[in-house]
Enzyme design. Structure first.
Site, short mmCIF file in Angstrom:
data_model
loop_
_atom_site.label_atom_id
_atom_site.label_comp_id
_atom_site.label_asym_id
_atom_site.label_seq_id
_atom_site.Cartn_x
_atom_site.Cartn_y
_atom_site.Cartn_z
N LEU A 100 0.87 -1.17 0.00
CA LEU A 100 0.00 0.00 0.00
C LEU A 100 0.91 1.22 0.00
O LEU A 100 1.78 1.35 0.86
CB LEU A 100 -0.93 0.01 1.22
N ASP A 101 0.72 2.12 -0.97
CA ASP A 101 1.61 3.26 -1.14
C ASP A 101 1.70 4.11 0.13
O ASP A 101 0.73 4.22 0.89
CB ASP A 101 1.14 4.16 -2.29
N LYS A 102 2.84 4.74 0.30
CA LYS A 102 3.11 5.58 1.48
C LYS A 102 2.01 6.62 1.70
O LYS A 102 1.51 6.79 2.82
CB LYS A 102 4.46 6.28 1.30
N ASP A 103 1.61 7.33 0.65
CA ASP A 103 0.69 8.45 0.82
C ASP A 103 -0.78 8.02 0.89
O ASP A 103 -1.64 8.83 1.21
CB ASP A 103 0.88 9.46 -0.31
N SER A 104 -1.05 6.76 0.57
CA SER A 104 -2.43 6.25 0.65
C SER A 104 -2.73 5.80 2.08
O SER A 104 -1.83 5.46 2.84
CB SER A 104 -2.62 5.06 -0.30
#
Length: 323
Positions: A100-104
């Site tokens: 899961l992406d850092k900013d999500s």
């Protein structure tokens, strides 16, 4: 007089900077450090009932899943402490099951054992695991719902600020005379398919429900910004192609959010993994796992006068029946 005042001001500034530097050096010398970023208490975690060994967390935005150069804190670095918090001292560290992406923000599965992690990763490879995201986007997609089937490739952007982004690598393009031409897709490109539908729109912003049918780096962000021209609110990476700069928001969007233009640069990414549907084996009924959006997402919905979407209203993938 003006020159003397400027000199005094410069002297005071220099003294303050020197004092701050001395304080930083003393802190470094004693090993003191102010912790930054989310802590283990921010990883709201649940053990899945009836599924020994699987944990669901609601990852906060800004926290990377994995560590790396310059990364002070990540989900991986917090796993030993989370294991102790959930299962007591001596518990084996938890394992990450997917990305899961850092900013999500949103749903992320962890496993207590390599075997449990393997079951989730096998389900992902065999398309028995699907995810649904919510995103607030600048603009509204045309058509309001559809499927984007456009491969993606990582490219270095032109211009003085060299950096890498995911770019579209379409199979078909419209030539200058209006005819459609087919192109050979680069071997370095990745197949990327995203299903989307518009839930609500107003004041130059739309609320979208997204289902990635493939798992390519920055797939949702690049498909929305580059294919639909609807970058996600707070996406400072994909709002401009050739340069690194904060996202610029139209005046109606700023008014609706109630923020001045300079404050737009500090907006968090409004992309939330709301649901995971997981079938651990072909014989098992699917597990439906849901996570509520973070505070910044809910606050933006209120300011835009959007009805918060219901987790219960998220449709299940075809042929999976009821939860």
């Amino acid at each position: 007089m003006a020159a003397a005042g400027a000199t005094r001001g410069a002297r005071r500034l220099a003294e303050r900077l020197r004092a701050e530097k001395r304080l930083a050096e003393r802190s470094a010398g004693t090993g003191a450090r102010t912790p930054t970023g989310p802590t283990v208490r921010d990883l709201r975690a649940w053990s899945l009932p009836g599924e020994a060994g699987l944990i669901l967390i609601n990852k906060p935005p800004g926290l990377p899943t994995h560590g790396g150069p310059g990364v002070e804190r990540s989900v991986v670095s917090l796993l030993p402490a989370l294991s102790r918090l959930l299962f007591g001292g001596g518990a084996e560290p938890l394992r990450i099951c997917h990305r899961l992406d850092k900013d999500s923000s949103g749903a992320l599965l962890l496993a207590q054992s390599a075997e449990s992690a393997d079951r989730v990763q096998r389900a992902l490879r065999e398309h028995r695991m699907s995810r649904v995201y919510w995103a607030l986007c600048v603009g509204a997609p045309t058509p309001p719902e559809g499927i984007l089937d456009i491969p993606l490739i990582e490219k270095e952007t032109p211009g003085p600020q060299k950096h890498f982004k995911m770019a579209l690598c379409p199979r078909f393009r419209v030539s200058s005379d209006g005819s459609v031409q087919r192109f050979r897709v680069s071997r370095s490109a990745h197949e990327a398919v995203t299903q989307y539908r518009t839930l609500e729109k107003s004041s130059g912003v739309s609320l979208l429900e997204l289902q990635p049918l493939t798992g390519v780096k920055h797939q949702l962000r690049s498909h929305l910004a580059l294919a639909l021209s609807c970058p996600i609110l707070g996406d400072h990476k994909y709002s401009h192609w050739g340069r690194l700069a904060p996202q610029k928001l139209p005046a109606p969007v700023l008014r609706s959010l109630g923020i001045p233009s300079p404050q737009a640069r500090s907006l968090l990414l409004h992309l939330h993994a709301a649901q995971i549907t997981l079938q651990l084996s072909p014989e098992d009924p699917p597990l439906v796992l849901r996570c509520a959006p973070p505070k910044h997402f809910l606050s933006a919905l209120r300011r835009l006068k959007f009805s918060p979407p219901s987790l219960q209203d998220i449709p299940l993938p075809p042929d999976e029946g009821s939860p």
